[in-house]
Write a protein that holds these residues in place. Structure first.
Motif, PDB file in Angstrom:
ATOM      1  N   PHE A 157       0.853  -1.184   0.000  1.00  0.00           N
ATOM      2  CA  PHE A 157       0.000   0.000   0.000  1.00  0.00           C
ATOM      3  C   PHE A 157       0.892   1.238   0.000  1.00  0.00           C
ATOM      4  O   PHE A 157       1.774   1.372   0.850  1.00  0.00           O
ATOM      5  CB  PHE A 157      -0.914  -0.019   1.231  1.00  0.00           C
ATOM      6  N   VAL A 158       0.675   2.131  -0.963  1.00  0.00           N
ATOM      7  CA  VAL A 158       1.433   3.382  -1.075  1.00  0.00           C
ATOM      8  C   VAL A 158       0.456   4.536  -0.939  1.00  0.00           C
ATOM      9  O   VAL A 158      -0.479   4.660  -1.738  1.00  0.00           O
ATOM     10  CB  VAL A 158       2.179   3.483  -2.420  1.00  0.00           C
ATOM     11  N   VAL A 180      -0.061  -3.753  -5.880  1.00  0.00           N
ATOM     12  CA  VAL A 180      -0.005  -2.416  -5.295  1.00  0.00           C
ATOM     13  C   VAL A 180      -1.395  -1.815  -5.128  1.00  0.00           C
ATOM     14  O   VAL A 180      -2.204  -1.793  -6.066  1.00  0.00           O
ATOM     15  CB  VAL A 180       0.867  -1.474  -6.147  1.00  0.00           C
ATOM     16  N   ILE A 181      -1.652  -1.315  -3.917  1.00  0.00           N
ATOM     17  CA  ILE A 181      -2.817  -0.504  -3.600  1.00  0.00           C
ATOM     18  C   ILE A 181      -2.320   0.921  -3.411  1.00  0.00           C
ATOM     19  O   ILE A 181      -1.288   1.149  -2.761  1.00  0.00           O
ATOM     20  CB  ILE A 181      -3.510  -0.982  -2.311  1.00  0.00           C
ATOM     21  N   ALA A 182      -3.045   1.883  -3.964  1.00  0.00           N
ATOM     22  CA  ALA A 182      -2.609   3.272  -3.890  1.00  0.00           C
ATOM     23  C   ALA A 182      -3.730   4.158  -3.366  1.00  0.00           C
ATOM     24  O   ALA A 182      -4.914   3.875  -3.588  1.00  0.00           O
ATOM     25  CB  ALA A 182      -2.163   3.767  -5.267  1.00  0.00           C
ATOM     26  N   SER A 183      -3.334   5.235  -2.673  1.00  0.00           N
ATOM     27  CA  SER A 183      -4.297   6.283  -2.322  1.00  0.00           C
ATOM     28  C   SER A 183      -3.793   7.602  -2.875  1.00  0.00           C
ATOM     29  O   SER A 183      -2.594   7.822  -3.024  1.00  0.00           O
ATOM     30  CB  SER A 183      -4.484   6.383  -0.811  1.00  0.00           C
ATOM     31  N   ALA A 184      -4.737   8.488  -3.200  1.00  0.00           N
ATOM     32  CA  ALA A 184      -4.402   9.801  -3.736  1.00  0.00           C
ATOM     33  C   ALA A 184      -5.511  10.768  -3.367  1.00  0.00           C
ATOM     34  O   ALA A 184      -6.525  10.376  -2.787  1.00  0.00           O
ATOM     35  CB  ALA A 184      -4.204   9.721  -5.249  1.00  0.00           C
ATOM     36  N   GLY A 185      -5.336  12.040  -3.745  1.00  0.00           N
ATOM     37  CA  GLY A 185      -6.224  13.068  -3.239  1.00  0.00           C
ATOM     38  C   GLY A 185      -7.266  13.598  -4.186  1.00  0.00           C
ATOM     39  O   GLY A 185      -7.925  14.596  -3.877  1.00  0.00           O
ATOM     40  N   SER A 186      -7.460  12.975  -5.339  1.00  0.00           N
ATOM     41  CA  SER A 186      -8.503  13.405  -6.273  1.00  0.00           C
ATOM     42  C   SER A 186      -8.777  12.268  -7.240  1.00  0.00           C
ATOM     43  O   SER A 186      -7.943  11.361  -7.406  1.00  0.00           O
ATOM     44  CB  SER A 186      -8.066  14.650  -7.054  1.00  0.00           C
ATOM     45  N   GLU A 195      -2.661   4.288 -13.841  1.00  0.00           N
ATOM     46  CA  GLU A 195      -1.856   4.311 -15.066  1.00  0.00           C
ATOM     47  C   GLU A 195      -0.398   3.954 -14.782  1.00  0.00           C
ATOM     48  O   GLU A 195       0.283   3.358 -15.627  1.00  0.00           O
ATOM     49  CB  GLU A 195      -1.925   5.696 -15.702  1.00  0.00           C
ATOM     50  N   LEU A 196       0.076   4.318 -13.591  1.00  0.00           N
ATOM     51  CA  LEU A 196       1.462   4.026 -13.223  1.00  0.00           C
ATOM     52  C   LEU A 196       1.663   2.566 -12.822  1.00  0.00           C
ATOM     53  O   LEU A 196       2.803   2.142 -12.611  1.00  0.00           O
ATOM     54  CB  LEU A 196       1.897   4.937 -12.074  1.00  0.00           C
ATOM     55  N   GLY A 197       0.566   1.830 -12.680  1.00  0.00           N
ATOM     56  CA  GLY A 197       0.691   0.401 -12.393  1.00  0.00           C
ATOM     57  C   GLY A 197      -0.046  -0.087 -11.173  1.00  0.00           C
ATOM     58  O   GLY A 197      -0.084  -1.299 -10.929  1.00  0.00           O
ATOM     59  N   ALA A 198      -0.625   0.809 -10.354  1.00  0.00           N
ATOM     60  CA  ALA A 198      -1.349   0.359  -9.169  1.00  0.00           C
ATOM     61  C   ALA A 198      -2.494  -0.556  -9.575  1.00  0.00           C
ATOM     62  O   ALA A 198      -3.231  -0.270 -10.524  1.00  0.00           O
ATOM     63  CB  ALA A 198      -1.880   1.547  -8.378  1.00  0.00           C
ATOM     64  N   ASP A 199      -2.651  -1.658  -8.855  1.00  0.00           N
ATOM     65  CA  ASP A 199      -3.704  -2.615  -9.177  1.00  0.00           C
ATOM     66  C   ASP A 199      -5.077  -2.104  -8.766  1.00  0.00           C
ATOM     67  O   ASP A 199      -6.088  -2.493  -9.366  1.00  0.00           O
ATOM     68  CB  ASP A 199      -3.398  -3.950  -8.489  1.00  0.00           C
ATOM     69  N   THR A 200      -5.119  -1.257  -7.770  1.00  0.00           N
ATOM     70  CA  THR A 200      -6.345  -0.565  -7.380  1.00  0.00           C
ATOM     71  C   THR A 200      -5.931   0.690  -6.629  1.00  0.00           C
ATOM     72  O   THR A 200      -4.806   0.784  -6.116  1.00  0.00           O
ATOM     73  CB  THR A 200      -7.256  -1.448  -6.507  1.00  0.00           C
ATOM     74  N   ALA A 201      -6.835   1.663  -6.574  1.00  0.00           N
ATOM     75  CA  ALA A 201      -6.520   2.932  -5.922  1.00  0.00           C
ATOM     76  C   ALA A 201      -7.803   3.583  -5.440  1.00  0.00           C
ATOM     77  O   ALA A 201      -8.889   3.323  -5.972  1.00  0.00           O
ATOM     78  CB  ALA A 201      -5.782   3.868  -6.883  1.00  0.00           C
ATOM     79  N   PHE A 202      -7.670   4.446  -4.425  1.00  0.00           N
ATOM     80  CA  PHE A 202      -8.847   5.147  -3.905  1.00  0.00           C
ATOM     81  C   PHE A 202      -8.500   6.586  -3.557  1.00  0.00           C
ATOM     82  O   PHE A 202      -7.340   6.932  -3.301  1.00  0.00           O
ATOM     83  CB  PHE A 202      -9.432   4.430  -2.687  1.00  0.00           C
ATOM     84  N   ASP A 203      -9.548   7.429  -3.558  1.00  0.00           N
ATOM     85  CA  ASP A 203      -9.446   8.828  -3.164  1.00  0.00           C
ATOM     86  C   ASP A 203      -9.718   8.903  -1.675  1.00  0.00           C
ATOM     87  O   ASP A 203     -10.821   8.598  -1.220  1.00  0.00           O
ATOM     88  CB  ASP A 203     -10.477   9.645  -3.950  1.00  0.00           C
TER      89      ASP A 203
END
Length: 347
Positions: A157-158, A180-186, A195-203
């Motif tokens: 998780f990043v 990879v799980i990712a979090s971001a702000g929007s 797009e960078l490769g994260a398998d899933t991501a959330f805001d």
């Protein structure tokens, strides 16, 4: 000594006038015009091409205890900067060479030769030496390889995955064979992380971090985290601790969620889980790993040339006059990837 510019230069630089309390204000700094003369013995003069603005600078402005020395009041601030040597009598730093130094927040700099590093992979654009090939890239590399020791098959998780460090950490983790799980702000940054490769991501704005992380894990069939690469702290750190696997590793890189807090922020309430899971949580500073710089640079340069790592940065307009707005915008989340301020046309 040969010069590619006039002997004496009028240049501009940002000076710290007051120590911010909470969110930095325009009255805390001043852009001044001053004269830059001849290099002293052991110095070179550098025409700055591009500088970076980074979260840790907020701590240096405040003057409190930190891993970096505070900025002096009524003196120009410092920032990692790439420039081209314009005046020199040093054979190891000839005129025209591309160099990295910390005397940013100004258009021209006089730099001690010992504080000025000639860049080895100078065929790559100047901006890359401040992003993927610079401090953010090496920070991600150290955190992924040396601290978290990411292995094939790990669930990683990043947080702040569209940021300067996080965007590289996501890609390096994928290079190592991780899920990879990712979090971001929007929503836009979430899509970028994918797009960078994260398998899933959330805001992370969309609800409690513990619920968002659990949902993301369910999407990829993960039951626990092997690694958390933490750029944020706060709720996301606590959420990650809740779902750690046995012998998990947490790399504490940054805590941007607390940088502008005027009052102390409570830490995670569930640190006992680290004992139950026999997990390791380790903070790290890049300064402790500089002996590995050439190893990192050679690997990263190859990944960039091959297109296996995508550099992510935001260039703020306005040149030196726009540097303060760039810094505040970076703190407010306006930058995607590395926040950069072009100061002059690149070579």
């Amino acid at each position: 000594m040969t010069d590619i510019a006039v002997t004496e230069l009028v240049h501009r630089e940002w000076v710290l006038r007051a120590r911010p309390s909470g969110r930095p204000l325009p009255t805390d700094v001043e852009l001044i015009e001053t004269t830059l003369g001849e290099p002293a013995l052991g110095q070179v003069r550098v025409r700055n091409l591009v500088m970076s603005v980074e979260p840790y600078m907020r701590g240096r402005m405040g003057g409190g205890a930190s891993y970096a020395e505070p900025y002096e009041l009524d003196a120009p601030m410092l920032a990692p900067t790439v420039g081209v040597v314009s005046r020199s009598d040093r054979s190891e730093l000839p005129i025209g060479s591309l160099v990295l130094h910390d005397y940013g927040w100004r258009t021209e700099s006089l730099v001690d030769a010992d504080d000025c590093r000639r860049l080895r992979h100078d065929d790559l654009p100047a901006a890359l030496h401040l992003s993927a090939l610079g401090i953010p890239g090496m920070t991600a590399w150290v955190g992924i390889d040396r601290i978290a020791q990411v292995r094939n098959g790990d669930v990683v998780f990043v947080s702040s995955a569209a940021g300067a460090v996080g965007s590289i950490a996501v890609q390096l983790a994928k290079q190592r064979g991780a899920v990879v799980i990712a979090s971001a702000g929007s929503p836009e940054k979430v899509e970028l992380a994918k797009e960078l490769g994260a398998d899933t991501a959330f805001d992370y704005h969309e609800g409690p971090a513990k619920d968002l992380l659990r949902t993301a894990m369910d999407e990829i069939g993960a039951t626990a985290l092997d690694v958390y690469f933490d750029n944020v702290g706060g709720q996301q750190l606590e959420a990650a601790i809740r779902v750690l696997a046995d012998h998990a590793r947490i790399a504490l890189c940054g805590m941007i969620s607390v940088y502008n807090s005027a009052e102390p922020v409570p830490g995670p309430s569930n640190l006992l889980k680290l004992i139950w899971r026999r997990a390791r949580m380790e903070g790290f500073l890049l300064a402790d790993h500089l002996h590995a710089r050439e190893e990192f640079e050679d690997e990263m340069a190859a990944l960039l040339r091959d297109g296996r790592i995508r550099p992510v940065h935001t260039e703020f307009p306005g040149g030196i006059a726009g540097a303060w707005n760039a810094f505040v915008g970076m703190l407010d989340g306006a930058a995607t990837g590395k926040a950069l301020v072009p100061l002059a046309p690149s070579i």
